[in-house]
Each structure stands twice: as structure tokens, then as C-alpha cells.
Write a protein that holds these residues in place. Structure first.
Motif, mmCIF file in Angstrom:
data_model
loop_
_atom_site.group_PDB
_atom_site.id
_atom_site.type_symbol
_atom_site.label_atom_id
_atom_site.label_comp_id
_atom_site.label_asym_id
_atom_site.label_seq_id
_atom_site.Cartn_x
_atom_site.Cartn_y
_atom_site.Cartn_z
ATOM 1 N N TYR A 1 -3.511 35.571 19.180
ATOM 2 C CA TYR A 1 -3.208 34.171 18.880
ATOM 3 C C TYR A 1 -1.796 33.782 19.321
ATOM 4 O O TYR A 1 -0.955 34.638 19.588
ATOM 5 N N VAL A 2 -1.578 32.462 19.384
ATOM 6 C CA VAL A 2 -0.260 31.883 19.635
ATOM 7 C C VAL A 2 0.093 31.089 18.383
ATOM 8 O O VAL A 2 -0.688 30.239 17.946
ATOM 9 N N PRO A 3 1.257 31.334 17.778
ATOM 10 C CA PRO A 3 1.634 30.586 16.576
ATOM 11 C C PRO A 3 2.022 29.145 16.913
ATOM 12 O O PRO A 3 2.438 28.842 18.032
ATOM 13 N N ILE A 4 1.879 28.274 15.940
ATOM 14 C CA ILE A 4 2.259 26.866 16.089
ATOM 15 C C ILE A 4 3.588 26.648 15.386
ATOM 16 O O ILE A 4 3.798 27.118 14.274
ATOM 17 N N TYR A 5 4.501 25.945 16.048
ATOM 18 C CA TYR A 5 5.812 25.621 15.473
ATOM 19 C C TYR A 5 5.831 24.132 15.134
ATOM 20 O O TYR A 5 5.674 23.288 16.006
ATOM 21 N N TYR A 6 6.000 23.816 13.861
ATOM 22 C CA TYR A 6 5.979 22.429 13.396
ATOM 23 C C TYR A 6 7.370 21.814 13.290
ATOM 24 O O TYR A 6 7.518 20.710 12.801
ATOM 25 N N GLY A 7 8.398 22.526 13.724
ATOM 26 C CA GLY A 7 9.744 21.965 13.742
ATOM 27 C C GLY A 7 10.522 22.153 12.460
ATOM 28 O O GLY A 7 11.564 21.542 12.281
ATOM 29 N N TYR A 8 10.064 22.984 11.564
ATOM 30 C CA TYR A 8 10.828 23.246 10.351
ATOM 31 C C TYR A 8 10.865 24.751 10.116
ATOM 32 O O TYR A 8 10.231 25.513 10.837
ATOM 33 N N GLY A 9 11.606 25.165 9.136
ATOM 34 C CA GLY A 9 11.759 26.598 8.897
ATOM 35 C C GLY A 9 12.795 27.153 9.846
ATOM 36 O O GLY A 9 13.850 26.562 10.039
ATOM 37 N N TYR A 10 12.491 28.269 10.499
ATOM 38 C CA TYR A 10 13.402 28.856 11.468
ATOM 39 C C TYR A 10 13.683 27.837 12.563
ATOM 40 O O TYR A 10 12.782 27.207 13.083
ATOM 41 N N ASN A 11 14.907 27.627 12.911
ATOM 42 C CA ASN A 11 15.379 26.695 13.928
ATOM 43 C C ASN A 11 15.579 25.290 13.379
ATOM 44 O O ASN A 11 16.121 24.443 14.061
ATOM 45 N N GLN A 12 15.158 24.986 12.189
ATOM 46 C CA GLN A 12 15.417 23.729 11.472
ATOM 47 C C GLN A 12 15.461 22.481 12.356
ATOM 48 O O GLN A 12 16.489 21.857 12.515
ATOM 49 N N HIS A 13 14.382 22.116 12.942
ATOM 50 C CA HIS A 13 14.285 20.900 13.758
ATOM 51 C C HIS A 13 15.317 20.859 14.883
ATOM 52 O O HIS A 13 15.805 19.815 15.235
ATOM 53 N N GLN A 14 15.659 21.982 15.439
ATOM 54 C CA GLN A 14 16.653 21.964 16.503
ATOM 55 C C GLN A 14 16.005 22.081 17.877
ATOM 56 O O GLN A 14 16.597 22.598 18.807
ATOM 57 N N GLY A 15 14.824 21.614 18.003
ATOM 58 C CA GLY A 15 14.219 21.496 19.318
ATOM 59 C C GLY A 15 13.147 22.519 19.626
ATOM 60 O O GLY A 15 12.617 23.202 18.771
ATOM 61 N N TYR A 16 12.865 22.567 20.890
ATOM 62 C CA TYR A 16 11.763 23.342 21.439
ATOM 63 C C TYR A 16 11.912 24.827 21.161
ATOM 64 O O TYR A 16 12.984 25.395 21.280
ATOM 65 N N LYS A 17 10.802 25.468 20.813
ATOM 66 C CA LYS A 17 10.800 26.899 20.530
ATOM 67 C C LYS A 17 9.822 27.578 21.485
ATOM 68 O O LYS A 17 8.620 27.307 21.459
ATOM 69 N N CYS A 18 10.336 28.437 22.339
ATOM 70 C CA CYS A 18 9.513 29.125 23.333
ATOM 71 C C CYS A 18 8.624 30.168 22.666
ATOM 72 O O CYS A 18 8.994 30.762 21.665
ATOM 73 N N GLY A 19 7.441 30.382 23.259
ATOM 74 C CA GLY A 19 6.497 31.351 22.709
ATOM 75 C C GLY A 19 5.623 30.770 21.624
ATOM 76 O O GLY A 19 4.783 31.469 21.070
ATOM 77 N N PHE A 20 5.809 29.510 21.302
ATOM 78 C CA PHE A 20 5.044 28.817 20.263
ATOM 79 C C PHE A 20 4.433 27.558 20.856
ATOM 80 O O PHE A 20 4.966 26.993 21.811
ATOM 81 N N ILE A 21 3.351 27.084 20.254
ATOM 82 C CA ILE A 21 2.820 25.764 20.571
ATOM 83 C C ILE A 21 3.592 24.802 19.680
ATOM 84 O O ILE A 21 3.530 24.901 18.465
#
Length: 169
Positions: free
Chosen positions: A58-78
């Protein structure tokens, strides 16, 4: 000529490695399962067939919260999040919205250990794109430097033509 072909093949391989990743899968909660096993009847032949996906790939989904705290695009995630901004200590930095889930067909897929095996969970069939080229790779912008590619190929061609005329004299 052998070196020209090798250079072209290498250039093609390198640019394709930096391309966005896209595909289809089964979305369940915050993951999209991507290893397609085939079509099967998870609930008996009286129910419609569904797409089976492997429960471990699977590929995890990044909703923009938690780790990285809404600081933009996260590679390796949808990436799926609304437009926002964050304070970097001196200014407010805007973050554009991302939605890398392209389309959804509600229902229609299950995850399981094997094709035709008992379903672990049922989900939504989705198409997606992730690892955006500009955000996740320091790729060579070929469209900006295509003139250099033409000059190099032309110089190589002139060299090989002159070399072949010297041997034929």
C-alpha cells in the motif's frame, strides 16, 4: 553511434525515473492498496465481482496534519489536503491544496491475502498520482535545456561524420 544510443537510453531512463507515480488501488481509511490480484466473488456468486488487492502492498495517504504539520507536500505519500499556510518564523508561507486521488468508484474492491480468499476489508476503487516531479526529485528540466541537448547531439554527429571521412580517404 554506439555511444549516442547509450546516451539517449540513459537520458530516457533517468527522466522516466523522476516521473510522477500513478496507478489504481483500493482505498481503505488512510491507505491505498496497490497490488492488484484480479477479479473475484468475495461474498458468493450471487453478489457482483469485486477487485481483489493484496493486503500488504500500500501507499499511505497524507492529510496534511500530524508529522510535518501542514508544511506542504510529503513525498512517498498520496497527498490530500486543503490550501493552508504556516509561519516559518519570519513570514506566512502559503501551501497550495493537493488532491492526488483522481477518481473514486465507491465499493468495488476488497483487500485479502489471496485472490478469491476471504476479504479482510472492503474499500473504494480509486486512481491516484503521487511523488510529484517538482516536489520529490531534483530532475533535469529538459524543456529548459533542450537547445543544449541539440548542440551536444549535433557536435557528436559532426565528430562521427568527420571521423568516418578520414578513414575513407
Amino acid at each position: 553511434m554506439k555511444y549516442l544510443k547509450l546516451t539517449f537510453l540513459l537520458l530516457l531512463t533517468v527522466t522516466s525515473c523522476f516521473a510522477d507515480t500513478s496507478g489504481s488501488g483500493c482505498r481503505i481509511d488512510d491507505k491505498v492498496y496497490t497490488e492488484y490480484l484480479g477479479m473475484g466473488y468475495p461474498y458468493g456468486t450471487s453478489q457482483p465481482q469485486k477487485r481483489y488487492y493484496k493486503n500488504t502492498a500500500y501507499v499511505p495517504i497524507y492529510y496534511g496534519y500530524g508529522y510535518n504539520q501542514h508544511q506542504g507536500y510529503k513525498c512517498g505519500f498520496i497527498n490530500i489536503y486543503p490550501a493552508s499556510s504556516y509561519w516559518n518564523g519570519s513570514e506566512n508561507v502559503p501551501i497550495p491544496a493537493e488532491n492526488e486521488i483522481n477518481s473514486t468508484s465507491f465499493g468495488g474492491c476488497v483487500i485479502s491475502t489471496t485472490l478469491g480468499g476471504s476479504p479482510i476489508r472492503e474499500g473504494d476503487y480509486v486512481t491516484f498520482t503521487y511523488n510529484r516531479t517538482g516536489a520529490c526529485a531534483s530532475s533535469l528540466p529538459l524543456d529548459d535545456y533542450i537547445w543544449l541537448l541539440f548542440v551536444l547531439v549535433g557536435a557528436g554527429g559532426i565528430y562521427y561524420i568527420r571521423k568516418s571521412f578520414r578513414f575513407s580517404s
